[in-house]
Write a protein that holds these residues in place. Structure first.
Motif, mmCIF file in Angstrom:
data_model
loop_
_atom_site.group_PDB
_atom_site.id
_atom_site.type_symbol
_atom_site.label_atom_id
_atom_site.label_comp_id
_atom_site.label_asym_id
_atom_site.label_seq_id
_atom_site.Cartn_x
_atom_site.Cartn_y
_atom_site.Cartn_z
ATOM 1 N N LYS A 41 0.853 -1.188 0.000
ATOM 2 C CA LYS A 41 0.000 0.000 0.000
ATOM 3 C C LYS A 41 0.889 1.240 0.000
ATOM 4 O O LYS A 41 1.542 1.551 0.993
ATOM 5 C CB LYS A 41 -0.909 0.009 1.225
ATOM 6 N N PHE A 42 0.918 1.942 -1.129
ATOM 7 C CA PHE A 42 1.703 3.164 -1.260
ATOM 8 C C PHE A 42 0.767 4.367 -1.335
ATOM 9 O O PHE A 42 -0.158 4.379 -2.145
ATOM 10 C CB PHE A 42 2.578 3.127 -2.517
ATOM 11 N N GLU A 43 1.025 5.342 -0.493
ATOM 12 C CA GLU A 43 0.294 6.603 -0.579
ATOM 13 C C GLU A 43 1.005 7.503 -1.592
ATOM 14 O O GLU A 43 2.185 7.781 -1.442
ATOM 15 C CB GLU A 43 0.242 7.293 0.778
ATOM 16 N N PHE A 164 10.218 12.540 -8.851
ATOM 17 C CA PHE A 164 9.478 11.636 -7.971
ATOM 18 C C PHE A 164 10.446 10.752 -7.208
ATOM 19 O O PHE A 164 11.547 10.440 -7.684
ATOM 20 C CB PHE A 164 8.520 10.747 -8.788
ATOM 21 N N THR A 165 10.010 10.339 -6.028
ATOM 22 C CA THR A 165 10.789 9.401 -5.226
ATOM 23 C C THR A 165 9.822 8.544 -4.426
ATOM 24 O O THR A 165 8.611 8.823 -4.373
ATOM 25 C CB THR A 165 11.755 10.136 -4.287
ATOM 26 N N TYR A 166 10.337 7.507 -3.796
ATOM 27 C CA TYR A 166 9.506 6.666 -2.941
ATOM 28 C C TYR A 166 10.347 6.105 -1.806
ATOM 29 O O TYR A 166 11.579 6.100 -1.849
ATOM 30 C CB TYR A 166 8.864 5.516 -3.722
ATOM 31 N N GLU A 189 3.988 -0.980 3.635
ATOM 32 C CA GLU A 189 3.401 0.317 3.295
ATOM 33 C C GLU A 189 4.510 1.276 2.895
ATOM 34 O O GLU A 189 5.652 1.144 3.342
ATOM 35 C CB GLU A 189 2.630 0.891 4.491
ATOM 36 N N GLY A 190 4.169 2.224 2.042
ATOM 37 C CA GLY A 190 5.168 3.170 1.593
ATOM 38 C C GLY A 190 4.556 4.471 1.136
ATOM 39 O O GLY A 190 3.344 4.697 1.300
ATOM 40 N N ILE A 191 5.380 5.322 0.579
ATOM 41 C CA ILE A 191 4.942 6.646 0.165
ATOM 42 C C ILE A 191 5.651 7.040 -1.128
ATOM 43 O O ILE A 191 6.811 6.666 -1.342
ATOM 44 C CB ILE A 191 5.215 7.677 1.282
ATOM 45 N N ILE A 192 4.941 7.744 -2.003
ATOM 46 C CA ILE A 192 5.507 8.302 -3.226
ATOM 47 C C ILE A 192 5.310 9.803 -3.186
ATOM 48 O O ILE A 192 4.189 10.287 -2.968
ATOM 49 C CB ILE A 192 4.825 7.710 -4.480
#
Length: 254
Positions: A41-43, A164-166, A189-192
């Protein structure tokens, strides 16, 4: 005669460069990325402006560090159409084969190798409204350092640069590789995160262009640090193998 150990090493290296080996490696990597896309699940924060530019065929320059590009195609494949600059080196050809599985076409060359030929193609694509993805520290670094050619493309075409990065809460960081690639593990879980769009005026001096280059590099690094901090991942420093632990860091990387 070469010692047997060297012969074996050269044989494995040459075998890894064959089209068959590249196909196997890219297929395995793509399979793993599909698992990541399905289980993680990436926000995604603040990508609307970039996606709208793609949908309107307005054109933009998409950039991401080599160590933070791996999972991005998964999250943009249904939102935008772009072409990616890939190097003729082995890792570039693996990336090209993975991208083609996402129906992302490629431009051969890099910001270092075959630069003149690639530059003509990039400017043409941008002027026609295509969004072009470029890894600005590829194909071999130095890590997290922006090549000035990116700024020239923006100046020449008037198209914005958007980075962009993650990061991910449970991830492997390949510290021995030059790019310190971050690979999320399944079911995490992660974030972009994106940078703001950078428009580069056409009437700038070389010194002013360098100022823009540094600003863009700094912001892409800052959002990478922010993403890692939010995911409690050790901070990766530009151009070195050093990491800096955040306070209360309870998640280690391998």
């Amino acid at each position: 005669m070469k010692p047997l150990k060297k012969k074996i090493k050269h044989f494995i290296r040459d075998l890894g460069r064959t089209q068959f080996a590249l196909k196997i490696i890219s297929s395995l990597a793509y399979f793993y990325l599909r698992i990541i896309h399905k289980t993680c699940k990436f926000e995604v924060h603040g990508a609307e402006e970039f996606i709208n530019l793609c949908k309107e065929n307005a054109g933009a320059i998409f950039i991401a560090w080599h160590g933070r590009v791996l999972v991005l195609p998964c999250f943009f494949e249904n939102n935008c159409t772009l072409k990616a600059l890939v190097s003729p080196h082995q890792d570039g050809q693996i990336i090209a084969k993975i991208l083609r599985k996402y129906n992302i076409s490629t431009i051969n060359g890099s910001t270092n190798d075959h630069a003149a030929t690639a530059a003509v193609k990039i400017v043409k694509e941008l002027n026609s409204g295509t969004t072009v993805a470029i890894i600005p520290d590829g194909p071999r670094g130095p890590r997290m350092k922006l090549n000035k050619s990116i700024v020239y493309f923006a100046q020449k075409t008037g198209k914005p640069i958007i980075g962009f990065t993650y990061s991910a809460k449970n991830a492997m960081v390949i510290k021995k590789s030059w790019d310190a690639m971050l690979i999320p593990r399944p079911y995490t879980e992660g974030i972009i995160l994106p940078t703001k769009p950078f428009f580069v005026p056409k009437d700038l001096t070389e010194e002013e262009l360098e100022t823009y280059r540094q600003k863009i590099e700094n912001e892409l690094n800052e959002i990478t640090y922010k993403a890692d901090e939010l995911c409690n991942i050790e901070r990766i420093e530009p151009g070195t193998g050093k990491t800096k632990k955040y306070q209360n860091n309870s998640q280690s990387t391998n």
